[in-house]
Design a protein around this motif. Sequence first.
Motif, PDB file in Angstrom:
ATOM      1  N   ASP A  33       0.830  -1.199   0.000  1.00 51.83           N
ATOM      2  CA  ASP A  33       0.000   0.000   0.000  1.00 51.83           C
ATOM      3  C   ASP A  33       0.860   1.243   0.000  1.00 51.83           C
ATOM      4  N   GLY A  34       2.071   1.071  -0.496  1.00 50.68           N
ATOM      5  CA  GLY A  34       2.980   2.217  -0.567  1.00 50.68           C
ATOM      6  C   GLY A  34       2.531   3.209  -1.616  1.00 50.68           C
ATOM      7  N   GLY A  35       3.273   4.246  -1.751  1.00 48.52           N
ATOM      8  CA  GLY A  35       2.941   5.292  -2.718  1.00 48.52           C
ATOM      9  C   GLY A  35       3.523   6.560  -2.153  1.00 48.52           C
ATOM     10  N   GLY A  36       2.653   7.423  -1.772  1.00 44.41           N
ATOM     11  CA  GLY A  36       3.061   8.639  -1.068  1.00 44.41           C
ATOM     12  C   GLY A  36       4.056   9.494  -1.844  1.00 44.41           C
ATOM     13  N   HIS A  37       5.015  10.042  -1.085  1.00 46.46           N
ATOM     14  CA  HIS A  37       5.936  11.023  -1.646  1.00 46.46           C
ATOM     15  C   HIS A  37       6.715  10.536  -2.843  1.00 46.46           C
ATOM     16  N   LEU A  38       7.282   9.350  -2.696  1.00 48.39           N
ATOM     17  CA  LEU A  38       8.132   8.833  -3.762  1.00 48.39           C
ATOM     18  C   LEU A  38       7.378   8.847  -5.089  1.00 48.39           C
ATOM     19  N   LEU A  39       6.146   8.361  -5.028  1.00 51.09           N
ATOM     20  CA  LEU A  39       5.344   8.249  -6.238  1.00 51.09           C
ATOM     21  C   LEU A  39       4.945   9.635  -6.764  1.00 51.09           C
ATOM     22  N   ASP A  40       4.525  10.485  -5.841  1.00 47.06           N
ATOM     23  CA  ASP A  40       4.125  11.841  -6.249  1.00 47.06           C
ATOM     24  C   ASP A  40       5.291  12.572  -6.901  1.00 47.06           C
ATOM     25  N   ARG A  41       6.457  12.467  -6.239  1.00 48.07           N
ATOM     26  CA  ARG A  41       7.647  13.149  -6.762  1.00 48.07           C
ATOM     27  C   ARG A  41       7.973  12.642  -8.161  1.00 48.07           C
ATOM     28  N   TRP A  42       7.909  11.324  -8.292  1.00 48.91           N
ATOM     29  CA  TRP A  42       8.251  10.743  -9.586  1.00 48.91           C
ATOM     30  C   TRP A  42       7.267  11.196 -10.662  1.00 48.91           C
ATOM     31  N   ARG A  43       5.975  11.120 -10.336  1.00 54.58           N
ATOM     32  CA  ARG A  43       4.981  11.514 -11.346  1.00 54.58           C
ATOM     33  C   ARG A  43       5.183  12.955 -11.780  1.00 54.58           C
ATOM     34  N   SER A  44       5.487  13.819 -10.816  1.00 57.15           N
ATOM     35  CA  SER A  44       5.610  15.218 -11.217  1.00 57.15           C
ATOM     36  C   SER A  44       6.933  15.474 -11.931  1.00 57.15           C
ATOM     37  N   SER A  45       7.866  14.536 -11.827  1.00 56.74           N
ATOM     38  CA  SER A  45       9.136  14.709 -12.541  1.00 56.74           C
ATOM     39  C   SER A  45       9.021  14.311 -14.015  1.00 56.74           C
ATOM     40  N   LEU A  46       7.955  13.614 -14.371  1.00 60.97           N
ATOM     41  CA  LEU A  46       7.808  13.178 -15.764  1.00 60.97           C
ATOM     42  C   LEU A  46       7.590  14.386 -16.672  1.00 60.97           C
ATOM     43  N   PRO A  47       8.157  14.325 -17.872  1.00 60.10           N
ATOM     44  CA  PRO A  47       7.998  15.465 -18.788  1.00 60.10           C
ATOM     45  C   PRO A  47       6.618  15.500 -19.447  1.00 60.10           C
ATOM     46  N   PHE A  48       5.706  14.653 -19.009  1.00 63.06           N
ATOM     47  CA  PHE A  48       4.353  14.658 -19.591  1.00 63.06           C
ATOM     48  C   PHE A  48       3.355  14.303 -18.500  1.00 63.06           C
ATOM     49  N   THR A  49       2.075  14.489 -18.773  1.00 60.65           N
ATOM     50  CA  THR A  49       1.066  14.036 -17.814  1.00 60.65           C
ATOM     51  C   THR A  49       0.483  12.725 -18.326  1.00 60.65           C
ATOM     52  N   LEU A  50       0.089  11.882 -17.402  1.00 60.65           N
ATOM     53  CA  LEU A  50      -0.444  10.578 -17.790  1.00 60.65           C
ATOM     54  C   LEU A  50      -1.788  10.740 -18.496  1.00 60.65           C
ATOM     55  N   THR A  51      -2.052   9.859 -19.445  1.00 61.71           N
ATOM     56  CA  THR A  51      -3.355   9.891 -20.118  1.00 61.71           C
ATOM     57  C   THR A  51      -4.411   9.324 -19.170  1.00 61.71           C
ATOM     58  N   GLY A  52      -5.664   9.534 -19.498  1.00 65.19           N
ATOM     59  CA  GLY A  52      -6.755   9.009 -18.679  1.00 65.19           C
ATOM     60  C   GLY A  52      -6.660   7.496 -18.532  1.00 65.19           C
ATOM     61  N   ASP A  53      -6.364   6.829 -19.628  1.00 65.78           N
ATOM     62  CA  ASP A  53      -6.234   5.369 -19.592  1.00 65.78           C
ATOM     63  C   ASP A  53      -5.093   4.937 -18.682  1.00 65.78           C
ATOM     64  N   GLN A  54      -3.996   5.671 -18.769  1.00 67.05           N
ATOM     65  CA  GLN A  54      -2.847   5.325 -17.927  1.00 67.05           C
ATOM     66  C   GLN A  54      -3.196   5.501 -16.447  1.00 67.05           C
ATOM     67  N   LEU A  55      -3.853   6.624 -16.129  1.00 67.50           N
ATOM     68  CA  LEU A  55      -4.234   6.871 -14.739  1.00 67.50           C
ATOM     69  C   LEU A  55      -5.160   5.776 -14.227  1.00 67.50           C
ATOM     70  N   ALA A  56      -6.158   5.422 -15.067  1.00 63.71           N
ATOM     71  CA  ALA A  56      -7.114   4.392 -14.657  1.00 63.71           C
ATOM     72  C   ALA A  56      -6.395   3.060 -14.455  1.00 63.71           C
ATOM     73  N   ALA A  57      -5.467   2.744 -15.360  1.00 68.00           N
ATOM     74  CA  ALA A  57      -4.738   1.476 -15.234  1.00 68.00           C
ATOM     75  C   ALA A  57      -3.894   1.477 -13.961  1.00 68.00           C
ATOM     76  N   CYS A  58      -3.242   2.600 -13.672  1.00 71.26           N
ATOM     77  CA  CYS A  58      -2.424   2.698 -12.450  1.00 71.26           C
ATOM     78  C   CYS A  58      -3.292   2.466 -11.211  1.00 71.26           C
ATOM     79  N   GLU A  59      -4.494   3.039 -11.223  1.00 70.86           N
ATOM     80  CA  GLU A  59      -5.400   2.868 -10.090  1.00 70.86           C
ATOM     81  C   GLU A  59      -5.790   1.399  -9.910  1.00 70.86           C
ATOM     82  N   THR A  60      -6.172   0.764 -11.035  1.00 74.90           N
ATOM     83  CA  THR A  60      -6.588  -0.638 -10.979  1.00 74.90           C
ATOM     84  C   THR A  60      -5.470  -1.509 -10.427  1.00 74.90           C
ATOM     85  N   VAL A  61      -4.260  -1.261 -10.928  1.00 77.59           N
ATOM     86  CA  VAL A  61      -3.117  -2.059 -10.483  1.00 77.59           C
ATOM     87  C   VAL A  61      -2.847  -1.791  -9.001  1.00 77.59           C
TER      88      VAL A  61
END
Length: 725
Positions: A278-306
Motif C-alpha cells: 500500500d505504498g505510494g506517497g511522496h516517492l510516487l508523487d515526486r516521480w509523477r511530477s518529474s515526468l515530462p508529460f502528464t499521464l493519459t486518462g487510460d494510464q491513470l485508470a490502469a495505475c489505479e486498478t493495479v
Amino acid sequence: MSGHSVHCADYTDPIPTSFATTDELTPAAALAAGLRSIPRPSRLAEALSERGQTAKGLAVLGIATHGDLVEHLPHAHRDRREARSLATVELGEEATVAVTVRSVTVKSMRDRRRKRVEAHVSDGSGSMMAVWWGQPWVARELGTGAQVLLHGKRRRRNEFSVTEHELLGAGDAPIHTLGLVPVHPATAGVTPETLRRLVWEGYGRIRHVVEPLPSAMRVAEGLPDRAAAIAGAHFPDSEEEQRGARRRLAFEELLLTQLAVTARRRGHAERRRALVVDGGGHLLDRWRSSLPFTLTGDQLAACETVADDLGGERPMQRLLMGEVGSGKTVVALDAMLRVVASGAQAAFMAPTETLAEQHLRTLDRLLGGSVPIALLTGSTPAARRRETLARLGSGELALVVGTHALIEPTVSFRSLALCVVDEQHRFGVRQRAALDAKGRSGPDGGRLVPHVLHMTATPIPRTLALTAYGDLQTTALRELPSGRRPTKTHVVDGARARARAYERIREEIAQGRQCFVVCPLVDESEALQARAATVEAERLRNGELADQRVALIHGQMAAAEKQEAMRSFAVGAADVLVATSVIEVGIDVPNATVMLIEAAERYGLSQLHQLRGRVGRGEHESLCICFGDPKLPRLEAIASERDGFRLAEIDLELRGAGEVLGVRQSGLPEFRVARLPDDAELLERAHQWAERLLEADPQLGQPEHVLLHDAIVERFGSDADPIPA
Ligand code: ADP
Ligand code: MG
C-alpha cells in the motif's frame, strides 16, 4: 435418476432389489431393468452395431457409441422444406417433388458399363422423366404406383435428374428429401446420407442426454434443455429451432470453458497470498511530477486498478494490453515504485536480452536516477552478476530488469512483491511456478508469492482475451499519448510505385531521418529469412540506396553483432536498417520515419501493425509503405485503420479465433459449436455466469452444480487446467 445413479462411484443409497425379494440386483441387471425414468446415459454408452466400411468410417470420425453419434452435429442444413408440384419447377431449378411412379426402366449408357434408371413419374400438376445415373439398384426399389419424394434438378423440359429419393408410406418420416436436411461431417465409408440415417435411427436415444445446466440458469437465459437442443441441432423443424439449439449448445460450451479458466484463476488467487503493497506517497508523487508529460486518462485508470490489486492479499494476475507507444512501461513503473515505497522489491522481465537492455534504458530514463535499477541477463559478467545477486538478496537493490535469468534458482530476493512480465504469451505455467518460488515467507511461515503484471503490445479483442487469457484480468490502454502523429500508410504495387518509394526514402534521409526495410517472411525458417535479408541489404547497397549507409539485422546474427547493428542505427550511424521481422518488438528509434515492408501479404494483420509501430515514435510525421496487392482485405485494413484494437477485431473477423493467436500458442480451446467473434455476446454472458457460480459455489459441489462439474471434468480432465503452458 436411478438409472444414472448406478454409475456414481459414491452411490450410497440401497442397491435396488428384484421385485418382491430382498436380493440386490447385479449392476448388469440394474442397467437392464425396465426403468421408465429418463435420462439413462447407459443407453448412449452402448456401442453402435455397424460393420465393415461404415464402421471404419465411423471410427475415423471418432464415433463408437450412440452417444458419440448423438454428439456428431451437422455442420449445415439444406433447406428442403417445401415439396413442389412438378409443373412449378423451372428449368435448371433444384427442388423436392412428391410424385407417383408410373413405370421404371433401366437403360445401358453408351459405354455399356454404366446404367441409367428412368422412371416415368407424375403428380396432379404434370408428369416428367425422373433419371438416376449409374445406380441400377434404384429400379428395384421403385415399383409401379410407388409414392416417392425426389430431390434433384430439372435438367431439361421433360427430365428431372435425381440426387436423393425416399419412398413414402413406409411409416417413417422422410429425412433426406424434405425439411431442413442435416449435413453431417462425413468421411470415406460414411456418406452424409448414412450419417443422417444413423442419427435418425438413434433419434429416440437423444432423450437420454444428460442436462448439465442448472434449470435456474436455463430459465434465465431462455435456453432449451440439452436433449431438445441436440434433437433440434440435428433435425430442426424451423430455422428458429435450429438457431435456438445452436445458441444453447454454444452457450454450454463457452460456459464450461469459462468455468474452467475462472476456477483456475480463483484457485491460484485463493490458495496463495501476496504481500500487501500500500505504498505510494511522496516517492510516487515526486516521480509523477518529474515526468515530462502528464499521464493519459487510460494510464491513470490502469495505475489505479493495479494499485488496487497490489493492495490486496490475493496475488495480482493482470494483463495490461496496449499497443506500442501507448505507455505501458510508465504504468508498470508506477506499480514498481509503489512496491519500492513500501519497502519491497520489483522485477521487470523481458523475453530477450536485447529487449531487457532496452527496457533498462527506458526505465532508467523515466526514473531520472531517483531509484537505482540493475540489469540481470544470461550475459551479465560473473563479477557484476555476483554483486547484483548480493544486493538483491540483502534488499539493498529494489529494482531489477532482466530475462528469464531472473527466475533461475540461484537468484533470491529479500522481498520480491511484484514481477512485471513483458509479452505474456511467452510466459508459461512453469515460469509462473518458478516466480512464485521467489516470494518471501509471510508472518505465518507460508510463502507470499509476487503479484504479476503481464504486458502485451498485441491488442486482443475482449472475446479472445476471455477465452485465451480467461485466467487473467485484463486492462487496456487504448488512448495514445497526446502529440503522437499517426503514421500514414500506403499499400502499393508495381515498378513505378517501388521506384517512388525509394525516392521517398532518399528524401527522408536527406532530411536527416532514418528508415527501416523489412524483408519478406520466408516460411518459418529463420535461416532462409536471414539469407533473404542479407541479399536484400546487398542489393540496396549496390542499387537504389547506394549513397546511403545501410545496416543489416536478422535473427541468425550473433547477439553482439545484433547489438552493434541496433546501436549504430539508434545513434544515427546508419540511415537504413534492413531487417527481418526480428524488429517487430521493442526497437525504439524516434528518428526513424519510414518503414518499408516487402511482400506485406505474407504478414498477419497484427504483425503488420506491430511493424508499423516502429515508426511514428518521434516528433516527425512518419510513413509506412507496404508492397502488396492494395485490394487484399488485410492490406486494405492496415491502410485504413490505425487503432490496434480495431485491427485485432478485423483480424478476428477475417481469420477466425483459432488462427489469430494460433490455437497451441494461445491455449485457445477449440470450439465445436461456438464461433468467435460472432458469439461474443454469448461469451460475455457465459463469463458472467461462471464468475457468479464460482463465487457462490467455488467447488461446484452443490447438488444443482454437480452435473456441471462432471461435464467440465469430462471436457477438460480432472485437474481442470484447460490451458496448458
Ligand atoms: P509502450 O511500452 O506501451 O510501448 P512506453 O511506455 O514505452 O510505451 O511509452 C512510449 C513512449 O511514450 C515513451 O517514450 C514514453 O516516455 C512516452 N509516454 C508515455 N506516456 C506518455 C504520455 N502520457 N504522454 C506523452 N508521452 C508518453
Ligand atoms: Mg514498451
